[in-house]
Scaffold this motif. Structure first.
Motif, mmCIF file in Angstrom:
data_model
loop_
_atom_site.group_PDB
_atom_site.id
_atom_site.type_symbol
_atom_site.label_atom_id
_atom_site.label_comp_id
_atom_site.label_asym_id
_atom_site.label_seq_id
_atom_site.Cartn_x
_atom_site.Cartn_y
_atom_site.Cartn_z
ATOM 1 N N MET A 1 0.790 -1.297 -0.078
ATOM 2 C CA MET A 1 0.084 -0.123 -0.050
ATOM 3 C C MET A 1 0.901 1.330 0.169
ATOM 4 O O MET A 1 0.473 2.311 -0.792
ATOM 5 N N ALA A 2 2.079 0.987 0.742
ATOM 6 C CA ALA A 2 2.807 2.241 0.744
ATOM 7 C C ALA A 2 3.820 2.889 -0.725
ATOM 8 O O ALA A 2 4.232 3.456 -0.908
ATOM 9 N N GLY A 3 3.740 1.539 -1.445
ATOM 10 C CA GLY A 3 4.279 1.846 -2.698
ATOM 11 C C GLY A 3 5.814 1.625 -2.747
ATOM 12 O O GLY A 3 6.473 2.375 -3.514
ATOM 13 N N ILE A 4 6.313 0.945 -1.685
ATOM 14 C CA ILE A 4 8.021 0.792 -1.575
ATOM 15 C C ILE A 4 7.997 -0.653 -1.643
ATOM 16 O O ILE A 4 7.029 -1.491 -1.631
ATOM 17 N N THR A 5 9.410 -1.119 -1.695
ATOM 18 C CA THR A 5 9.746 -2.396 -1.816
ATOM 19 C C THR A 5 10.255 -2.775 -0.460
ATOM 20 O O THR A 5 10.674 -1.898 0.312
ATOM 21 N N PRO A 6 10.505 -4.097 -0.025
ATOM 22 C CA PRO A 6 10.962 -4.427 1.314
ATOM 23 C C PRO A 6 12.419 -4.159 1.233
ATOM 24 O O PRO A 6 12.936 -3.658 2.523
ATOM 25 N N GLN A 7 13.093 -3.963 0.237
ATOM 26 C CA GLN A 7 14.679 -3.442 0.009
ATOM 27 C C GLN A 7 14.712 -2.133 0.594
ATOM 28 O O GLN A 7 15.822 -1.692 0.917
ATOM 29 N N GLN A 8 13.580 -1.191 0.643
ATOM 30 C CA GLN A 8 13.787 0.110 1.009
ATOM 31 C C GLN A 8 13.513 0.168 2.399
ATOM 32 O O GLN A 8 13.582 1.432 2.975
ATOM 33 N N LEU A 9 13.093 -0.691 3.270
ATOM 34 C CA LEU A 9 13.053 -0.510 4.544
ATOM 35 C C LEU A 9 14.331 -0.491 5.345
ATOM 36 O O LEU A 9 15.366 -1.136 5.257
ATOM 37 N N ASP A 10 14.447 0.459 6.308
ATOM 38 C CA ASP A 10 15.617 0.845 7.079
ATOM 39 C C ASP A 10 15.160 0.106 8.562
ATOM 40 O O ASP A 10 16.279 -0.352 9.060
ATOM 41 N N LEU A 11 14.059 0.056 8.758
ATOM 42 C CA LEU A 11 13.808 -0.574 10.231
ATOM 43 C C LEU A 11 12.697 -1.404 10.116
ATOM 44 O O LEU A 11 11.402 -1.033 9.747
ATOM 45 N N ILE A 12 12.508 -2.568 10.793
ATOM 46 C CA ILE A 12 11.282 -3.260 11.247
ATOM 47 C C ILE A 12 11.271 -3.369 12.719
ATOM 48 O O ILE A 12 12.127 -3.878 13.493
ATOM 49 N N ALA B 1 8.983 4.487 16.513
ATOM 50 C CA ALA B 1 9.581 4.342 15.367
ATOM 51 C C ALA B 1 9.785 5.719 14.846
ATOM 52 O O ALA B 1 10.518 6.121 13.819
ATOM 53 N N ALA B 2 8.632 6.619 15.226
ATOM 54 C CA ALA B 2 8.743 8.014 14.653
ATOM 55 C C ALA B 2 10.085 8.772 15.130
ATOM 56 O O ALA B 2 10.697 9.790 14.347
ATOM 57 N N GLN B 3 10.622 8.406 16.182
ATOM 58 C CA GLN B 3 11.804 9.178 16.549
ATOM 59 C C GLN B 3 12.894 8.687 15.655
ATOM 60 O O GLN B 3 13.939 9.623 15.378
ATOM 61 N N ILE C 1 12.844 8.211 12.597
ATOM 62 C CA ILE C 1 12.678 9.293 11.342
ATOM 63 C C ILE C 1 12.835 10.481 11.622
ATOM 64 O O ILE C 1 13.450 11.435 10.867
ATOM 65 N N ARG C 2 12.502 11.226 12.514
ATOM 66 C CA ARG C 2 12.418 12.606 12.970
ATOM 67 C C ARG C 2 13.950 13.071 12.965
ATOM 68 O O ARG C 2 14.226 14.157 12.887
ATOM 69 N N THR C 3 14.840 12.125 13.772
ATOM 70 C CA THR C 3 15.959 12.581 13.644
ATOM 71 C C THR C 3 16.953 12.315 12.472
ATOM 72 O O THR C 3 17.951 12.754 12.278
ATOM 73 N N GLY C 4 16.344 11.717 11.405
ATOM 74 C CA GLY C 4 16.898 11.808 9.796
ATOM 75 C C GLY C 4 17.778 10.504 9.854
ATOM 76 O O GLY C 4 18.358 10.276 8.903
ATOM 77 N N VAL C 5 17.808 9.579 10.986
ATOM 78 C CA VAL C 5 18.656 8.419 10.714
ATOM 79 C C VAL C 5 18.096 7.289 9.912
ATOM 80 O O VAL C 5 18.716 6.795 8.790
ATOM 81 N N TYR C 6 16.457 7.271 9.888
ATOM 82 C CA TYR C 6 15.891 6.165 8.927
ATOM 83 C C TYR C 6 14.787 7.068 7.999
ATOM 84 O O TYR C 6 14.082 8.095 8.552
ATOM 85 N N GLN C 7 14.566 6.449 6.942
ATOM 86 C CA GLN C 7 13.521 6.913 6.205
ATOM 87 C C GLN C 7 12.170 6.257 6.127
ATOM 88 O O GLN C 7 11.404 6.699 5.996
ATOM 89 N N ASN C 8 12.442 4.948 6.046
ATOM 90 C CA ASN C 8 11.063 3.956 5.926
ATOM 91 C C ASN C 8 11.363 2.932 7.041
ATOM 92 O O ASN C 8 12.056 2.109 7.192
ATOM 93 N N VAL C 9 10.194 2.915 7.876
ATOM 94 C CA VAL C 9 10.009 2.146 8.828
ATOM 95 C C VAL C 9 8.531 1.027 8.915
ATOM 96 O O VAL C 9 7.759 1.566 8.389
ATOM 97 N N LEU C 10 9.045 -0.140 9.039
ATOM 98 C CA LEU C 10 7.829 -1.042 8.987
ATOM 99 C C LEU C 10 7.589 -1.380 10.527
ATOM 100 O O LEU C 10 8.295 -1.876 11.340
ATOM 101 N N LEU C 11 6.392 -0.946 10.919
ATOM 102 C CA LEU C 11 5.708 -1.113 12.645
ATOM 103 C C LEU C 11 4.533 -2.413 12.504
ATOM 104 O O LEU C 11 3.814 -2.251 11.813
ATOM 105 N N ILE C 12 4.958 -3.360 13.091
ATOM 106 C CA ILE C 12 4.140 -4.421 13.065
ATOM 107 C C ILE C 12 3.526 -4.689 14.664
ATOM 108 O O ILE C 12 4.434 -4.723 15.441
ATOM 109 N N GLY C 13 2.312 -4.915 14.852
ATOM 110 C CA GLY C 13 1.653 -5.213 16.135
ATOM 111 C C GLY C 13 1.285 -6.617 15.819
ATOM 112 O O GLY C 13 0.136 -6.789 14.982
ATOM 113 N N ALA C 14 1.635 -7.659 16.635
ATOM 114 C CA ALA C 14 1.082 -8.830 16.448
ATOM 115 C C ALA C 14 1.171 -9.871 17.530
ATOM 116 O O ALA C 14 1.894 -9.744 18.416
#
Length: 330
Positions: free
Chosen positions: A68-79, A124-126, A128-141
């Motif tokens: 849905m986000a229109g990215i690939t798994p390889q673009q993720l910086d953090l899970i 997760a937001a922290q 991104i806000r510090t500029g360290v990561y661009q794309n984060v996947l957050l899962i609740g399971a």
């Protein structure tokens, strides 16, 4: 370093195929559909079978959110995996990373029980806000059925299994408008999944604890009282930080624990019923999965639209609770 904003750009969810309705529970414990429905609002719950893993559910939810986000798994910086029921006590996030093929992403678990998704969203937001990561996947399971005493009618009627996920991305404007997180360990005994050691003597005078975790125990009245009192207050504080009023909320999205709690919190905040998102009738309490599962359903039903303002609040074991005010989409 430039401070960036975040946007929540994708959502996904996954549930097991097997469901157990209230009529089925009547064959396990002395209860009734009317008793369960009037006290909880739950009519059925999904249960993972013995061959289904948390990793599989979480991966499926993550794949849908990434798409849905229109990215690939390889673009993720953090899970980031919010769970209390990993397949491996050392953590399951790295298994999800491997299954997704997210070769660049660092992955780790965090535990805050039913508050896990809200705590994870803020965490997760922290990054991104510090500029360290661009794309984060957050899962609740969570697969709570593994830890339910199916002879305890106070708890076995409540819980189900599911996974929900969102993708957070760096954005020019910040869509996480405000948050407030709280903990109170003095009330820890209200809701537990305790480790109980079995003493094993290795050598004379050298005794270690070996054992297992016991099923979920809960003081329902205390948890209800805590939620109805604390959740409206923490949402108010998060709204204050966001410089918003209750009237500006488009949707109230609470942890799906009990319909009576949802109704009582909405009433205290003067939020009309049509703004309250609820799907617990079909899934029960899915712990860290409940907020992203309900969010994903509402988005895919075109209920939640881009720029809608959502007040989300999780609450549960710890005791922990928190609220996050965010806008959906870019």
């Amino acid at each position: 370093m430039q401070t960036l904003g975040i946007a929540i750009t994708g959502s996904g969810s996954a549930v097991p195929a097997t469901f157990l309705d209230n009529q089925g529970l009547m064959e396990l414990v002395e209860t009734s559909d009317e008793w369960i429905t009037t006290r909880t609002g739950i009519r059925q719950r999904r249960l993972a079978n013995v061959g289904e893993s948390l990793t599989d559910l979480a991966t499926a939810a993550g794949e849908a959110a990434i798409a849905m986000a229109g990215i690939t798994p390889q673009q993720l910086d953090l899970i980031l995996l919010a769970t209390s029921t990993p397949d491996d006590l050392f953590g399951s996030a790295c298994q999800i990373q491997a299954k997704l093929g997210a070769t660049r992403a660092v992955a780790f678990d965090m535990t805050a029980a039913c508050s896990g998704f809200v705590f994870g969203l803020v965490t997760a937001a922290q990054f991104i806000r510090t500029g360290v990561y661009q794309n984060v996947l957050l899962i609740g399971a969570d697969i709570l059925s593994r830890w339910v005493d199916w002879q305890d009618r106070r708890t076995c009627v409540l819980f189900g299994d599911a996974a929900g996920a969102v993708v957070l991305q760096a954005n020019d404007s910040d869509r996480l408008l405000g948050f407030e997180l709280r903990s109170d360990g003095t009330q820890n005994d209200c809701l537990n999944l305790p480790y109980t050691p079995d003493a094993t003597e290795l050598l004379p005078g050298v005794v270690v604890g070996r054992g297992n975790f016991q099923p979920i125990t809960m003081n329902g009245k205390e948890v209800y009282r805590f939620a109805v009192q604390q959740v409206p207050e923490v949402i108010d504080k998060a709204l204050f930080r966001a410089n918003l009023s209750v009237e500006e909320i488009d949707w109230l999205l609470l942890h799906q624990a009990n319909q009576r709690i949802l109704d009582a919190v909405a009433q205290r905040l003067n939020i009309p019923e049509q703004k309250v998102i609820s799907n617990l009738a079909y899934y029960g309490n899915t712990s860290a999965a409940s907020i992203p599962l309900a969010l994903d359903e509402a988005i895919r039903q075109n209920k939640i639209k881009p720029n809608d303002i959502i007040a989300a609040s999780g609450f549960g074991a710890g005791l922990t609770w928190g609220a996050a005010i965010f806008q959906w989409g870019r």
